[in-house]
Design a protein around this motif. Structure first.
Motif, short mmCIF file in Angstrom:
data_model
loop_
_atom_site.label_atom_id
_atom_site.label_comp_id
_atom_site.label_asym_id
_atom_site.label_seq_id
_atom_site.Cartn_x
_atom_site.Cartn_y
_atom_site.Cartn_z
N ILE A 1 0.84 -1.21 0.00
CA ILE A 1 0.00 0.00 0.00
C ILE A 1 0.87 1.25 0.00
O ILE A 1 0.62 2.19 -0.77
CB ILE A 1 -0.97 -0.01 1.21
N ASN A 2 1.89 1.29 0.84
CA ASN A 2 2.76 2.46 0.91
C ASN A 2 3.51 2.68 -0.40
O ASN A 2 3.63 3.82 -0.86
CB ASN A 2 3.75 2.34 2.07
N LEU A 3 4.00 1.61 -1.01
CA LEU A 3 4.69 1.74 -2.29
C LEU A 3 3.72 2.25 -3.35
O LEU A 3 4.06 3.17 -4.11
CB LEU A 3 5.29 0.40 -2.71
N ALA A 4 2.53 1.68 -3.40
CA ALA A 4 1.53 2.11 -4.39
C ALA A 4 1.19 3.58 -4.20
O ALA A 4 1.14 4.35 -5.18
CB ALA A 4 0.28 1.24 -4.27
N MET A 5 0.96 4.00 -2.98
CA MET A 5 0.60 5.40 -2.73
C MET A 5 1.77 6.34 -3.03
O MET A 5 1.57 7.42 -3.58
CB MET A 5 0.11 5.57 -1.30
N SER A 6 2.97 5.94 -2.68
CA SER A 6 4.15 6.78 -2.95
C SER A 6 4.34 7.00 -4.44
O SER A 6 4.58 8.12 -4.88
CB SER A 6 5.41 6.14 -2.36
N ILE A 7 4.23 5.93 -5.21
CA ILE A 7 4.40 6.05 -6.66
C ILE A 7 3.25 6.86 -7.26
O ILE A 7 3.46 7.69 -8.14
CB ILE A 7 4.51 4.66 -7.31
N ALA A 8 2.03 6.62 -6.78
CA ALA A 8 0.86 7.33 -7.30
C ALA A 8 0.94 8.83 -7.03
O ALA A 8 0.36 9.63 -7.77
CB ALA A 8 -0.42 6.75 -6.70
N MET A 9 1.67 9.24 -6.00
CA MET A 9 1.79 10.67 -5.69
C MET A 9 2.77 11.39 -6.61
O MET A 9 2.81 12.61 -6.64
CB MET A 9 2.20 10.86 -4.23
N ASP B 1 1.58 2.39 -19.34
CA ASP B 1 2.29 3.37 -18.51
C ASP B 1 2.00 3.19 -17.02
O ASP B 1 2.52 3.90 -16.19
CB ASP B 1 1.90 4.79 -18.94
N ARG B 2 1.18 2.23 -16.68
CA ARG B 2 0.77 2.02 -15.30
C ARG B 2 1.72 1.04 -14.60
O ARG B 2 2.13 0.05 -15.18
CB ARG B 2 -0.65 1.48 -15.25
N ILE B 3 2.03 1.33 -13.35
CA ILE B 3 2.82 0.41 -12.53
C ILE B 3 1.84 -0.49 -11.80
O ILE B 3 0.90 -0.04 -11.16
CB ILE B 3 3.72 1.19 -11.55
N ILE B 4 2.07 -1.79 -11.93
CA ILE B 4 1.18 -2.78 -11.34
C ILE B 4 1.89 -3.40 -10.13
O ILE B 4 3.01 -3.89 -10.26
CB ILE B 4 0.84 -3.91 -12.33
N ILE B 5 1.25 -3.36 -8.98
CA ILE B 5 1.81 -3.93 -7.76
C ILE B 5 0.86 -5.03 -7.28
O ILE B 5 -0.33 -4.79 -7.06
CB ILE B 5 1.98 -2.86 -6.66
N PHE B 6 1.40 -6.24 -7.15
CA PHE B 6 0.64 -7.38 -6.65
C PHE B 6 1.01 -7.59 -5.18
O PHE B 6 2.18 -7.82 -4.87
CB PHE B 6 0.98 -8.65 -7.42
N ASP B 7 0.03 -7.55 -4.29
CA ASP B 7 0.23 -7.93 -2.89
C ASP B 7 -0.01 -9.44 -2.84
O ASP B 7 -1.14 -9.90 -3.01
CB ASP B 7 -0.73 -7.18 -1.98
N SER B 8 1.05 -10.19 -2.65
CA SER B 8 1.02 -11.64 -2.78
C SER B 8 0.94 -12.33 -1.43
O SER B 8 1.34 -11.77 -0.41
CB SER B 8 2.30 -12.07 -3.52
N PRO B 9 0.51 -13.58 -1.41
CA PRO B 9 0.57 -14.34 -0.16
C PRO B 9 2.02 -14.64 0.24
O PRO B 9 2.93 -14.53 -0.59
CB PRO B 9 -0.15 -15.65 -0.49
N PRO B 10 2.24 -15.06 1.48
CA PRO B 10 3.59 -15.43 1.92
C PRO B 10 4.11 -16.66 1.17
O PRO B 10 3.36 -17.58 0.86
CB PRO B 10 3.42 -15.75 3.40
N LEU B 11 5.40 -16.66 0.91
CA LEU B 11 6.03 -17.73 0.13
C LEU B 11 5.99 -19.09 0.80
O LEU B 11 5.86 -20.12 0.13
CB LEU B 11 7.48 -17.35 -0.16
N LEU B 12 6.14 -19.13 2.12
CA LEU B 12 6.25 -20.41 2.80
C LEU B 12 4.91 -20.98 3.29
O LEU B 12 4.87 -22.08 3.81
CB LEU B 12 7.21 -20.31 3.99
N LEU B 13 3.84 -20.23 3.13
CA LEU B 13 2.55 -20.68 3.66
C LEU B 13 1.57 -21.12 2.58
O LEU B 13 0.61 -21.82 2.89
CB LEU B 13 1.92 -19.58 4.51
N THR B 14 1.77 -20.71 1.35
CA THR B 14 0.85 -21.08 0.28
C THR B 14 1.64 -21.35 -1.00
O THR B 14 2.78 -20.92 -1.13
CB THR B 14 -0.16 -19.95 -0.03
#
Length: 185
Positions: A16-24, A111-124
């Motif tokens: 969320i922070n990365l998405a908002m920072s880039i969007a600003m 031109d859009r930056i796409i950010i995927f919030d993914s599940p944890p690597l070791l749990l799924t």
């Protein structure tokens, strides 16, 4: 893609922070996709109720991305929720439909930056499947909590992915609290 080895390391907040920072920034638009379909938390973190999203797009050919994409009060930031939970989530994320969706998003919004919030690597298994669609992966590591073994095992699951970076998160140490003594002789 933003992920972590284990749950609770702060990957959603980093996303969320990365998405908002880039969007600003002046010249960038951002699409934040909640791809943690087993435990979606982007909307919850933003105080929004669950809504149709990624899983619904993968299951219903009549839906368009615009039907489920949420606009925010930041004009350059949109969100694609995880959508309706599905027991076949891993299969859906590995499907041709997912591959086509990722391609559609990339082509429709070049031109859009796409950010995927993914599940944890070791749990799924979903995180590893998603990684196959990504150009860049960021692994969030919680300071003083995540073991070296967990980090290394998570990174091992990303072998073959070319661009993997780390974020050291939740550190209690602040710049300027340590002193360094330099001697010139």
């Amino acid at each position: 893609m933003i992920t972590s080895a284990l749950a609770g390391e702060g990957k959603t907040y980093c996303s969320i922070n990365l998405a908002m920072s880039i969007a600003m920034e002046l010249d960038h638009t951002v699409l934040l996709i909640d791809a943690d379909v087993a435990r979606p938390s982007v909307l919850k973190a933003l105080g929004l109720p669950p809504q149709p999203g990624l899983m619904d797009l993968l299951l219903d050919d009549s839906l368009d991305l615009a039907d489920v994409m949420l606009r925010t009060n930041v004009n350059t930031l949109s969100i694609l929720p995880a959508g309706t939970a599905n027991l076949r989530a891993t299969e859906l994320l590995a499907s041709q439909s997912m591959k086509a969706l990722v391609l559609e998003i990339a082509q429709r919004y070049p031109d859009r930056i796409i950010i995927f919030d993914s599940p944890p690597l070791l749990l799924t298994s979903e995180a590893r499947v998603l990684a196959g669609h990504m150009g860049q992966i960021v692994v969030v590591v919680e300071s003083q909590q995540t073991t070296q073994h967990a980090v290394l095992e998570g990174l091992r699951r990303l072998e073959g992915c070319d661009n993997v970076s780390l974020i050291y998160n939740k550190s209690r140490d602040f710049a300027g609290t340590e002193t360094y003594d330099y001697h010139y002789g």
